[in-house]
Design an enzyme around this catalytic site. Structure first.
Site, PDB file in Angstrom:
ATOM      1  N   ALA A 116       0.854  -1.190   0.000  1.00 15.41           N
ATOM      2  CA  ALA A 116       0.000   0.000   0.000  1.00 15.41           C
ATOM      3  C   ALA A 116       0.889   1.239   0.000  1.00 15.41           C
ATOM      4  O   ALA A 116       1.042   1.906   1.021  1.00 15.41           O
ATOM      5  CB  ALA A 116      -0.918  -0.009   1.219  1.00 15.41           C
ATOM      6  N   GLY A 118       0.662   4.195  -0.719  1.00 15.80           N
ATOM      7  CA  GLY A 118       0.108   5.482  -0.323  1.00 15.80           C
ATOM      8  C   GLY A 118       0.267   5.778   1.156  1.00 15.80           C
ATOM      9  O   GLY A 118       0.207   6.933   1.567  1.00 15.80           O
ATOM     10  N   GLU A 143      -3.199 -17.292  15.141  1.00 18.36           N
ATOM     11  CA  GLU A 143      -3.712 -18.061  14.010  1.00 18.36           C
ATOM     12  C   GLU A 143      -4.708 -19.145  14.438  1.00 18.36           C
ATOM     13  O   GLU A 143      -4.974 -20.073  13.680  1.00 18.36           O
ATOM     14  CB  GLU A 143      -2.540 -18.700  13.259  1.00 18.36           C
ATOM     15  CG  GLU A 143      -1.599 -17.672  12.682  1.00 18.36           C
ATOM     16  CD  GLU A 143      -0.272 -18.248  12.216  1.00 18.36           C
ATOM     17  OE1 GLU A 143       0.210 -17.801  11.174  1.00 18.36           O
ATOM     18  OE2 GLU A 143       0.276 -19.126  12.897  1.00 18.36           O
TER      19      GLU A 143
END
Length: 183
Positions: A116, A118, A143
């Site tokens: 990502a 940004g 998990e």
């Protein structure tokens, strides 16, 4: 060769939040035109994504994703938060074994993508795992309830097309595997 022009300069930076998995910082920046602004950046370790394929089937994991409030199928993936010096290959080998119980005779690096850009510099390395042998999962406490299962490649593709698989990393990794002619 000339050096690239730095389009944004960091004037000051401060740590806003930090835990075992991530850091959030705020940077006071200056753009080329002289305007200044605040930019938030999420720092997380890079991770590995593994496409374990054998006999026309691909191994996926399903787990509960708290931010989305549901269970989702995706390729095995993760990072080693406690071992910042681990190579991408070591991360891939470890994550594959922990999440699926599988070991791979061969792990081929397919590429590196930005998750990502940004708001984060985090990226991931994509590996193709072949020559698989079964073992036991070694799931971490985060998990709990993770399920590992193999799907025929055609069913996997239908799951993506039908929106069953919504994990962007899984879809991007599969696309890169296809584009590189690995699948």
């Amino acid at each position: 060769m000339t050096a690239p022009v730095k389009e944004i300069e960091c004037i000051a930076s401060r740590l806003v939040y930090e835990n075992r998995w991530m850091r959030l910082r705020e940077d006071h920046i200056r753009r080329q035109d002289g305007s200044e602004a605040l930019y938030s950046v999420v720092e997380k370790p890079n991770f590995a994504v593994i496409a374990a394929i054998e006999n026309g089937a691909i191994h996926l994991v399903e787990q509960y994703r708290y931010p989305l409030g549901g269970r989702f199928w995706e390729l095995p993936q993760g990072s080693l938060e406690n071992d910042a010096d681990a190579t991408p290959l070591e991360v891939a080998r470890t994550e594959l074994r922990e999440e699926t119980g599988l070991s791979a005779r061969t792990l081929t690096h397919v590429g590196h993508l930005a998750l990502a850009p940004g708001y984060s510099a985090q990226g991931y390395d994509i590996f193709l795992a072949t020559g698989l042998s079964a073992g036991s999962q070694a799931l971490g406490v985060e998990e709990q309830g993770l399920i590992a299962r193999a799907f025929p490649l055609a069913e996997f593709e239908r799951m993506i097309a039908d929106g069953v698989i919504r994990d962007a990393t899984t879809v991007a990794a599969f696309g890169l595997l296809r584009m590189r002619g690995v699948l």
